[in-house]
Design a protein around this motif. Sequence first.
Motif, PDB file in Angstrom:
ATOM      1  N   THR A  11       0.817  -1.212   0.000  1.00 31.63           N
ATOM      2  CA  THR A  11       0.000   0.000   0.000  1.00 31.63           C
ATOM      3  C   THR A  11       0.851   1.262   0.000  1.00 31.63           C
TER       4      THR A  11
ATOM      5  N   SER B  49       1.819   1.817  -3.556  1.00 35.98           N
ATOM      6  CA  SER B  49       0.651   2.191  -4.353  1.00 35.98           C
ATOM      7  C   SER B  49       0.265   3.652  -4.130  1.00 35.98           C
TER       8      SER B  49
ATOM      9  N   SER C  39      -5.201   3.024  -5.798  1.00 38.75           N
ATOM     10  CA  SER C  39      -4.504   2.564  -4.597  1.00 38.75           C
ATOM     11  C   SER C  39      -5.475   1.959  -3.603  1.00 38.75           C
TER      12      SER C  39
END
Length: 213
Positions: free
Chosen positions: A26, A29, A46
């Motif tokens: 994450t 992203s 994301s």
Amino acid sequence: MNGQSKTEKLESKSPLLLSLLILPLTFASFFFLPQVLGKTAGYLASFSIYWLYCLLHGMQLKGNNLAKLYTWPPLTRQNVLLLLLCFVPVLGAFSGAFLTFYHHLNLTLYLILAAAALVNGFVEEFYWRGAFISRYKQHMGLAFVFPATLFGLWHISVYAAHGVSYQGGFLPLVGGLWGYVVYKQQRVLAPTIAHILTNFFAFSGLLVENWVR
């Protein structure tokens, strides 16, 4: 027997080890995709990656008693107090964000807020609370402390999202009492509702500050 025992221990730990991947995944992203795709598309992409990860790993992680978690607990005095406690963040988000920004919102923005709040609130409670509790039940470290810590850490990724600012800074993102309530009650329905409402009110500030203004 020893070989079998080691194998069982490894199998029980593998979902926990896999959950750690959410941090680098994450962070990369949220930091890079808004730069590559643009702020709006990158931010949505994301979150989509994050939600998909939570759903897929949550399905692998969950135990057999997940459905029972989506019921109301017995209305004892302790449970009533815990239910009230889990709605404290709702009041905080309402007074701290929504009352400040609601006059910037129109019907389209309300629908966007509702959709984002429903998806994020449900997915996060399913994964961070429901899946871990249903698998590890009364194990405080694995059912509550570990996912609560990881839930807080993953928000570093959101806070680091390129080009996005957050009203009130980092601490409001990792606040919340839902993990404790779910662990004590072995129920996730009320915290899910509280999470959705909190997201709806809190996201109003995020949306206005970063996209409306």
